[in-house]
Design a protein around this motif. Structure first.
Motif, mmCIF file in Angstrom:
data_model
loop_
_atom_site.group_PDB
_atom_site.id
_atom_site.type_symbol
_atom_site.label_atom_id
_atom_site.label_comp_id
_atom_site.label_asym_id
_atom_site.label_seq_id
_atom_site.Cartn_x
_atom_site.Cartn_y
_atom_site.Cartn_z
ATOM 1 N N ALA A 122 0.591 -1.232 -0.194
ATOM 2 C CA ALA A 122 0.004 0.233 0.124
ATOM 3 C C ALA A 122 0.906 1.393 -0.067
ATOM 4 O O ALA A 122 0.550 2.294 -0.621
ATOM 5 C CB ALA A 122 -1.043 -0.080 1.137
ATOM 6 N N GLU A 123 1.959 1.227 1.009
ATOM 7 C CA GLU A 123 2.695 2.346 0.824
ATOM 8 C C GLU A 123 3.529 2.718 -0.456
ATOM 9 O O GLU A 123 3.422 3.792 -1.145
ATOM 10 C CB GLU A 123 4.027 2.233 2.037
ATOM 11 C CG GLU A 123 3.105 2.639 3.387
ATOM 12 C CD GLU A 123 2.391 3.979 3.569
ATOM 13 O OE1 GLU A 123 2.810 4.964 3.138
ATOM 14 O OE2 GLU A 123 1.159 3.686 3.918
ATOM 15 N N LYS A 126 0.857 4.076 -2.886
ATOM 16 C CA LYS A 126 0.807 5.639 -2.727
ATOM 17 C C LYS A 126 1.688 6.522 -3.219
ATOM 18 O O LYS A 126 1.560 7.676 -3.683
ATOM 19 C CB LYS A 126 0.190 5.712 -1.110
ATOM 20 C CG LYS A 126 -0.911 5.334 -0.744
ATOM 21 C CD LYS A 126 -0.951 5.513 1.156
ATOM 22 C CE LYS A 126 -2.189 4.704 1.273
ATOM 23 N NZ LYS A 126 -2.136 4.857 2.932
ATOM 24 N N THR A 127 3.248 6.035 -2.965
ATOM 25 C CA THR A 127 4.247 6.745 -3.421
ATOM 26 C C THR A 127 4.184 6.735 -4.852
ATOM 27 O O THR A 127 4.497 7.980 -5.723
ATOM 28 C CB THR A 127 5.598 6.165 -3.001
ATOM 29 O OG1 THR A 127 5.535 6.099 -1.426
ATOM 30 C CG2 THR A 127 6.715 6.972 -3.405
ATOM 31 N N GLY A 130 1.516 9.149 -6.177
ATOM 32 C CA GLY A 130 1.845 10.212 -5.724
ATOM 33 C C GLY A 130 2.491 10.936 -6.855
ATOM 34 O O GLY A 130 2.293 12.067 -7.294
ATOM 35 N N TYR A 134 -0.615 12.210 -9.460
ATOM 36 C CA TYR A 134 -1.283 13.304 -8.635
ATOM 37 C C TYR A 134 -0.030 14.502 -8.954
ATOM 38 O O TYR A 134 -0.600 15.398 -9.272
ATOM 39 C CB TYR A 134 -1.147 12.962 -7.408
ATOM 40 C CG TYR A 134 -2.548 12.091 -6.998
ATOM 41 C CD1 TYR A 134 -3.543 12.644 -6.852
ATOM 42 C CD2 TYR A 134 -2.267 10.765 -6.519
ATOM 43 C CE1 TYR A 134 -4.997 11.854 -6.468
ATOM 44 C CE2 TYR A 134 -3.237 10.166 -6.199
ATOM 45 C CZ TYR A 134 -4.741 10.531 -6.261
ATOM 46 O OH TYR A 134 -5.567 9.782 -5.817
ATOM 47 N N LYS A 188 -8.216 6.355 -6.323
ATOM 48 C CA LYS A 188 -8.571 5.885 -4.837
ATOM 49 C C LYS A 188 -9.183 4.692 -4.513
ATOM 50 O O LYS A 188 -8.806 4.129 -3.524
ATOM 51 C CB LYS A 188 -9.456 7.095 -4.233
ATOM 52 C CG LYS A 188 -9.026 8.388 -4.352
ATOM 53 C CD LYS A 188 -9.916 9.491 -3.841
ATOM 54 C CE LYS A 188 -9.419 10.653 -3.713
ATOM 55 N NZ LYS A 188 -10.315 11.999 -3.291
ATOM 56 N N VAL A 191 -6.177 2.054 -4.270
ATOM 57 C CA VAL A 191 -5.255 2.062 -3.244
ATOM 58 C C VAL A 191 -6.418 1.417 -2.130
ATOM 59 O O VAL A 191 -5.931 0.816 -1.236
ATOM 60 C CB VAL A 191 -5.118 3.457 -2.463
ATOM 61 C CG1 VAL A 191 -4.532 3.466 -1.358
ATOM 62 C CG2 VAL A 191 -4.430 4.286 -3.768
ATOM 63 N N SER A 192 -7.573 1.644 -1.959
ATOM 64 C CA SER A 192 -8.407 0.938 -1.098
ATOM 65 C C SER A 192 -8.391 -0.616 -1.170
ATOM 66 O O SER A 192 -8.422 -1.301 -0.058
ATOM 67 C CB SER A 192 -9.898 1.585 -0.971
ATOM 68 O OG SER A 192 -10.160 3.043 -0.613
ATOM 69 N N GLU A 195 -5.051 -2.079 0.025
ATOM 70 C CA GLU A 195 -5.028 -1.671 1.640
ATOM 71 C C GLU A 195 -5.847 -2.971 2.241
ATOM 72 O O GLU A 195 -5.244 -3.564 3.103
ATOM 73 C CB GLU A 195 -5.691 -0.398 2.110
ATOM 74 C CG GLU A 195 -4.609 0.712 1.974
ATOM 75 C CD GLU A 195 -5.222 1.963 2.132
ATOM 76 O OE1 GLU A 195 -4.418 2.994 2.688
ATOM 77 O OE2 GLU A 195 -6.433 2.218 2.089
ATOM 78 N N SER A 212 -0.646 3.768 -12.258
ATOM 79 C CA SER A 212 -0.435 5.005 -12.139
ATOM 80 C C SER A 212 -0.263 5.691 -13.583
ATOM 81 O O SER A 212 -0.888 6.798 -13.862
ATOM 82 C CB SER A 212 0.885 5.386 -11.545
ATOM 83 O OG SER A 212 2.192 4.836 -12.286
#
Length: 288
Positions: A122-123, A126-127, A130, A134, A188, A191-192, A195, A212
């Motif tokens: 998960a981390e 997100k990275t 990101g 994003y 999103k 990601v959920s 997780e 991504s």
């Protein structure tokens, strides 16, 4: 001094980014964009690496033979400027510099900066999202107001962003998306699902980089649509450079960096007949 044409390449100190700057320099004189002097901002996070990359170009035998750079009597000047798209202050600072120095606007931005990390959790997801999703889109939003009325944005995506890795339902969500927020909701949900440990059941691949880049393609299409809807002539496209032999592919790529640079350079320098919101590979639009 003032320049007739100005371009920006992010993440340009090595690999495809550096090759893009090199090919822009070589191809500009014969391109439809040629209108005199040309400044390319070679941007990178690290100053020493960025400045070393500029020096490498000045020592490049092919560029010297072509007399492409201004120092050899050519039209193009390459200037390093610090830019880390994951650092809001860095992005703001660079945008302020462009606005102050080039009040008439710049001609194009090639968003090449990105990351590919080993592993999957998960981390890491997100990275990766990101930076590649994003932060790249935040850079787009910063750059759009700095472009000339018919400027180009080129986002480096990947063939790993093809939709054939997703369930029918997730594919339909991507294809039905009209706005950037529609794509962000898919990111999103990914990601959920990661997780919760059920991303495959939710219709996603267990691949942070691939998702991504799918997100980046979708958001590029949404940004292009938004520009069209407000009557803007700015062209916004995504492209895959191909499987290029760089650090990111751990030397396994089948294309050279110069070969990988061809499509993004085409989208920046050529008359693409108003094409926008498309995904390109091998110098032509392809199905997502």
């Amino acid at each position: 001094m003032s320049y007739n044409r100005i371009g920006v390449v992010t993440g340009a100190n090595k690999g495809i980014g550096l090759a893009i700057v090199r090919q822009l320099t070589l191809q500009y004189p014969k391109s439809p964009l040629n209108n005199g002097s040309f400044l390319i901002y070679l941007t990178a996070r690290d100053q020493s690496r960025g400045e070393a990359a500029v020096q490498d170009l000045h020592n490049d035998a092919q560029l010297k033979q072509a007399k492409a750079l201004k120092s050899d009597g050519g039209q193009t000047e390459v200037e390093y400027h610090q830019l880390d798209i994951t650092d809001q202050r860095s992005l703001d600072s660079f945008a302020a510099h462009i606005k102050k120095t080039h009040g008439d606007g710049i001609d194009f931005v090639i968003n090449n900066a990105g990351i590919a990390l080993n592993g999957f959790n998960a981390e890491l997801v997100k990275t990766t999202l990101g930076c590649n999703y994003y932060n790249t889109m935040e850079a787009c939003h910063k750059f759009v107001p700095l472009l000339k009325p018919e400027g180009h944005i080129v986002n480096l995506a990947s063939m790993s962003g093809h939709l054939n890795k997703y369930s029918d339902d997730v594919q339909k969500r991507f294809l039905a998306a009209k706005t950037e927020s529609d794509i962000t909701s898919i990111m999103k949900d990914f990601v959920s699902a990661v997780e919760a440990g059920n991303e495959k059941e939710a219709g996603y691949p267990s691949a942070a980089y691939a998702v991504s880049k799918a997100g980046l393609i979708g958001a590029t299409k949404a940004l292009a649509r938004a520009e069209q809807e407000k009557g803007s002539k700015i062209l916004v496209n995504a492209c895959c450079p191909g499987y290029v032999n760089t650090d990111m592919t751990k030397g396994k790529g089948t294309k050279t960096p110069d070969e990988g640079a061809q499509t993004p350079v085409l989208l920046a320098l050529s008359d693409i007949k108003g094409a926008t919101g498309q995904f390109w590979q091998n110098e032509k639009p392809i199905e997502w």
